[in-house]
Design a protein around this motif. Structure first.
Motif, PDB file in Angstrom:
ATOM      1  N   ALA A  64      37.414  39.338  34.787  1.00  0.00           N
ATOM      2  CA  ALA A  64      36.419  39.780  35.772  1.00  0.00           C
ATOM      3  C   ALA A  64      35.719  41.042  35.267  1.00  0.00           C
ATOM      4  CB  ALA A  64      37.099  40.055  37.106  1.00  0.00           C
ATOM      5  N   SER A  68      31.643  41.482  34.267  1.00  0.00           N
ATOM      6  CA  SER A  68      30.702  42.418  34.901  1.00  0.00           C
ATOM      7  C   SER A  68      30.341  43.563  33.957  1.00  0.00           C
ATOM      8  CB  SER A  68      31.303  42.964  36.195  1.00  0.00           C
ATOM      9  OG  SER A  68      32.475  43.688  35.889  1.00  0.00           O
TER      10      SER A  68
ATOM     11  N   GLY B 227      38.377  34.096  37.195  1.00  0.00           N
ATOM     12  CA  GLY B 227      38.124  35.516  37.427  1.00  0.00           C
ATOM     13  C   GLY B 227      38.911  35.974  38.653  1.00  0.00           C
ATOM     14  N   GLU B 229      38.183  37.202  41.525  1.00  0.00           N
ATOM     15  CA  GLU B 229      37.755  36.828  42.870  1.00  0.00           C
ATOM     16  C   GLU B 229      38.223  35.434  43.258  1.00  0.00           C
ATOM     17  OE1 GLU B 229      33.417  37.269  44.447  1.00  0.00           O
ATOM     18  OE2 GLU B 229      34.095  39.081  43.363  1.00  0.00           O
TER      19      GLU B 229
END
Lengths: 109, 738
Positions: A64, A68, B227, B229
């Motif tokens: 993640a 980003s 990921g 989330e």
């Protein structure tokens, strides 16, 4: 779990057994940290046990962060028990003690 | 008892160190070859483990740090540079030195070790920053395709009892152990369902338990982890490919998963018996992918046709994913290891070389005794005894051949150390040179191989120092900067031909001639064939080098070559073209222990002429002999052959008989006759070394014991001829000086 902010980066210091019972909380901590900073460091020195659920969360957080445009790194001295365990199941190459090596030796981390 | 184990450890460690040296040298030319890095790592890792086990703590401490550095290379964190190879070669030499010392080693050794380790630490510190952009996960660690790459998972193996580092092992490990002929290899795909963790199932324990059943290579797939989330913190996303070689059955494996059968996808395939392809090589990556059902044969054909690394092509075409390739590579590596283990354990046994030497000695005694028996039976003229004697003789000759064949070793074992010599010396001399070898599999008697080491080192050093020019000079004369030294071996009858060729500047005929005249070896203006002139470089103290370097030029070395090769019953010859290079050829007999000889007698003394050198025998009367007079040359098969009398050469007392025999022997490229009283006949000669007092005697290569217990000396015809010629040369030089 304690959190320290060093400049823009956030350091997480989980301790004890990082196992499935704490998985949800661990995920939230990481998600929260990722929301605040692009640079996260997880210090694993005090972690005595790391199970599959929490390991997956570390992987997920790393991905993640990368997605980003941020970074997630592991630091601290890894318990040799954890290193041996992960090595025995094909997740870790070798049994490195230092976290930098640990991070580099985690398969596809 | 423990001493015995310690000795075994040292023996194994020496072997590993010599393998390590080869691997490092190979790695220098192929620094990206993952297999070589792994091999180097394994060698050090094994030494580390067993040294700790047997109490060689300083060795274990030292190897630990070397191992860490190699591990960094293995993981791609540390680049393999020439300096790193150089350092690791030094570390290897240091370990070799430590093996020869008692524990704890002297302070000087420890300090030397510490200084090497300091350099390793510098490397590791420097390497990290250099290699940072190439870290895992970047393009640099992309799969490398058909050739086996560095396996990305750790090879997990049951530990030997007491092994120093029981790391990465499972509690159950230890009983299933090494692969044997009875083991099978299974490919297990274990894909837990996402909800498996929720009821407390410990998936990692299951994988560990499986790994404990035998020798396993495990690849953990992490690609399904989403990921943060999207991640359900209590779901299982990882799955495993496990390749295991074990003596357990498929049912035993299934039993491990018995409680989770309904909560996972489990596929167990037996892949044993096909670890190798039709040509006996480790299975190709393509074959593994097809077997796994990941790639169709048509796709494989297409991908192979593109002349690029298979893995890359397949990933690019999105036929398979990168982890799938990695996992298949882990399987390939595992199969290769298993095969290596089987190869090394099944077909051969390890025997101490002293035992072989004593076996050969005993066979030698038997051959001698059998000669006596034959002699006695001949004297007794008993039919029954002669028949037994003949059978006995046949059996002994078979036994002899068999024993000799056991002592045959491939010469490649010595070739390898020369690569190190060339590498170190060319650096020292500021030259560039590479060594290529050919015929490493050529077999020779163990003793011969041992004795060949020094002469070959001298020849190679000589080639590098005097032959190969400096890189700039080579460029000036239109040669490639890097010089070539070629070492080759091949069989030729009862001999092995070993050649060392270089593409350097060759021998300087005039310089040798001038030097020879200066030293009084030949008289000024004396005619000499090129071959004879070249052979003068082997004379003691003979060097045409203008400057003395630490390497050569002192004139010692090449005479050692000649002496050693002579003592082996071998022949040296030289071919050289000025400016083009030099080729040194050594013709070495296959064995040293027992040879066929021709037994001759002069006065009361017996001599053996190696049968392989004998061309013929002729009878000659006293009158004819005197007729040949001073010149001592006889016409033999339309060739003028010089001859000498063994009686006068060895100062044998007594008068020669009326009719004498001349044994004509083949020298390098000429013939020479040796006058003897009587030719007794063919004789199986067990070679015994001469005592220390007689080792320096020129013209003799050893002695043997005859059937009746008398001692016969074995002639070294080449050395004898050279001694006679040199003697003649000196006389001539003195004569012209008067």
């Amino acid at each position: 779990m304690s959190q320290n902010s060093r400049g823009a980066s956030i350091v997480l210091n989980p301790s004890g057994a990082l196992i499935i019972d704490r998985a949800s909380a661990f995920k939230s901590d990481l998600a929260e940290a990722l929301g605040k900073s692009k640079k996260i460091t997880v210090d694993l020195s005090l972690v005595e046990e790391l199970d599959l659920a929490c390991l997956q969360i570390l992987y997920a957080a790393r991905r993640a962060a990368a997605a980003s445009g941020g970074e997630l790194h592991l630091t601290g001295t890894i318990s040799s028990r954890i290193a041996k365990r992960l090595s025995a199941v094909g997740i870790l190459r070798g049994t490195p003690g230092r976290a930098e090596d640990f991070e580099a030796s985690l398969l596809e981390f | 008892m423990i001493d015995k184990f310690k000795a075994a450890f040292k023996e194994e460690a020496h072997e590993l160190l010599s393998q390590l040296e080869d691997t490092l040298l190979e790695l220098e030319s192929h620094p990206r070859n993952g297999e070589l890095i792994n091999a180097a790592f394994r060698a050090i890792h094994t030494i580390k483990g067993s040294s700790a086990m047997f109490g060689f703590e300083s060795i274990s401490r030292f190897t630990h740090e070397v191992e860490s550095a190699l591990d960094q290379c293995r993981n791609g964190n540390l680049p393999i540079t020439k300096d790193f190879i150089g350092l690791t070669l030094k570390a290897r030499d240091h370990l070799k030195e430590m093996l020869g010392q008692e524990e704890p080693p002297p302070q000087a050794t420890l300090e030397e070790g510490e200084s090497l380790l300091v350099r390793y630490r510098e490397f590791m510190a420097g390497g990290k920053t250099q290699a940072a952009p190439e870290g895992p996960g970047s393009a640099a660690s992309a799969p490398s395709g058909e050739a086996a790459a560095v396996p990305t998972s750790r090879e997990v193996q049951s530990p030997a009892p007491g092994q120093a580092e029981p790391a990465a092992q499972t509690p159950q490990a230890g009983q299933a152990g090494e692969p044997t002929d009875r083991s099978s290899t299974y490919r297990i795909t274990f894909k837990p369902k996402p909800d498996i963790l929720k009821d407390g199932t410990r998936v990692l324990n299951l994988v560990e338990e499986i790994a404990g059943l035998g020798q396993a290579a495990i690849y953990a797939h992490t690609e399904d982890i989403p990921g943060l989330e999207a991640l359900d913190p209590e779901a299982c996303y990882m799955y495993w490919d496990i390749i295991i070689t074990t003596s357990k059955t498929e049912n035993d494996i299934r039993d491990v998963f018995i409680f989770v059968e309904d909560r996972c996808e489990l596929k167990i395939e037996r892949i044993s018996g096909e670890t190798l392809d039709e040509e006996g090589r480790a299975k190709r990556l393509g074959a593994i992918l097809v077997e796994r059902g990941l790639v169709s044969r048509a796709d494989l054909r297409d991908a192979l046709g593109s002349q690029r690394k298979l893995g890359e092509v397949l990933v690019e075409k999105k036929i398979v994913s990168r982890p799938e390739i990695e996992s298949a590579l882990v399987e390939q590596e595992h199969l290769k290891k298993v095969q290596e283990k089987l190869d090394s354990s099944g077909a051969s046994i390890r025997v101490a070389s002293e035992k072989l030497d004593s076996l050969v000695d005993l066979v030698g005694e038997l051959v001698t005794l059998q000669a006596r028996l034959s002699q006695t039976s001949l004297d007794l003229k008993d039919a029954a005894l002669s028949s037994i004697c003949e059978q006995f003789e046949r059996l002994i000759s078979q036994l002899r051949d068999n024993t000799m064949s056991i002592r045959m070793l491939p010469i490649g074992s010595t070739f390898n150390k020369f690569r190190r010599v060339v590498r170190d010396l060319s650096i020292e001399l500021g030259k560039e040179a590479e060594l290529t070898t050919e015929g490493a599999e050529t077999e020779l008697d163990k003793t011969v191989i041992e004795k060949l080491g020094d002469p070959l080192v001298h020849i190679i050093r000589n080639s590098l120092d005097h032959g190969i020019e400096k890189p700039e000079e080579r460029e000036r004369v239109g040669k490639p900067r890097c010089g070539k030294i070629m070492l080759s071996a091949r069989h030729s009858g009862a001999y092995v031909l070993i050649q060392v060729s270089d593409d350097g500047k060759g021998l300087d005929r005039d310089a040798i001639y001038t030097k020879a005249v200066e030293r009084g070896v030949i008289s000024p203006g004396q005619e000499m064939s090129e071959q004879d002139l070249f052979l003068l470089i082997f004379a003691p103290g003979f060097s045409t080098a203008k400057a003395i370097t630490s390497v050569s030029g002192r004139g010692v070395g090449m005479d050692v070559v000649k002496r050693e090769i002579d003592s082996l019953g071998g022949v040296v010859s030289l071919a050289s073209e000025r400016g083009k290079g030099l080729t040194v050829t050594l013709k070495i007999p296959l064995t040293l222990a027992i040879i066929e000889g021709l037994l001759v007698r002069t006065g009361g003394d017996y001599f053996v002429v190696p049968l392989s050198t004998v061309d013929g025998c002729i009878e000659i009367g006293r009158e004819a002999l005197e007729e040949y007079g001073e010149r001592r040359i006889i016409n033999y098969r339309d060739d003028l052959v010089p001859f000498v009398s063994l009686r006068s050469t060895f100062e044998v007392p007594g008068d020669p008989p009326e009719i004498e025999q001349i044994v004509i022997a083949n020298l390098q490229d000429s013939r020479m006759g040796f006058v003897v009283d009587q030719v007794v006949g063919n004789y199986q000669t067990v070679i015994k070394p001469l005592g220390r007092m007689f080792r320096g005697v020129q013209g003799l290569s050893g002695a043997t014991i005859l059937g009746d217990g008398t001692v016969a000396l074995i002639l070294d015809v080449n050395a004898l001829a050279l001694a006679v010629q040199m003697d003649g040369g000196r006389k001539a030089a003195r004569g012209s000086g008067r």
